[in-house]
Scaffold this active site. Structure first.
Site: not given
Length: 131
Positions: A6, A122
């Site tokens: 994570h 992105e």
């Protein structure tokens, strides 16, 4: 061998962050751990075990300062143009589509979007090194 599991980001407004990540990337709550003073909310997409951990500090009143060390998260999509159009329809304010070249050849097609706390994500066309 280590396996990435994570990435954690701090968010000011839990509801706004959850709405953004669900609408933008289809992330669902995998776990929601409440403590005195803070919460850890793990978001995951069905296609991947990797999670985005949202940390909510209940007493925080001001937006976080991101500084100049943070870069961005990245996700891949099958149809970048369709995703960009969907982000526009969802009023998620995607940045312009970019064609990133290296030695004259396209390395990546992408756009950036900013979450409610100012973090950049992105969005990359799947293919090549981003398969």
């Amino acid at each position: 061998m280590a396996k990435p599991v994570h990435s954690m980001i701090r968010v000011l407004d839990e509801a706004k962050a959850l709405d953004f990540y669900k609408r933008a990337f289809g992330l669902e709550i995998a776990d929601n751990l409440r403590f005195d003073g803070f919460a850890l909310i793990y978001l995951r997409h069905p296609s991947s075990p990797f999670e985005v951990e949202l940390t909510v500090n209940y007493d925080r009143k001001e937006p976080y300062t991101l500084g100049d060390g943070y870069g961005h998260l990245a996700v891949v999509v099958d149809d970048l143009d369709a995703e960009h159009a969907r982000f526009e329809r969802e009023n998620l304010s995607p940045g312009p589509l970019r064609d990133f070249k290296h030695n004259g050849a396209t390395l990546a097609r992408f756009f950036f979007v900013t979450d409610p706390d100012g973090y950049k994500i992105e969005v990359i066309q799947r293919g090549g090194r981003f398969g």
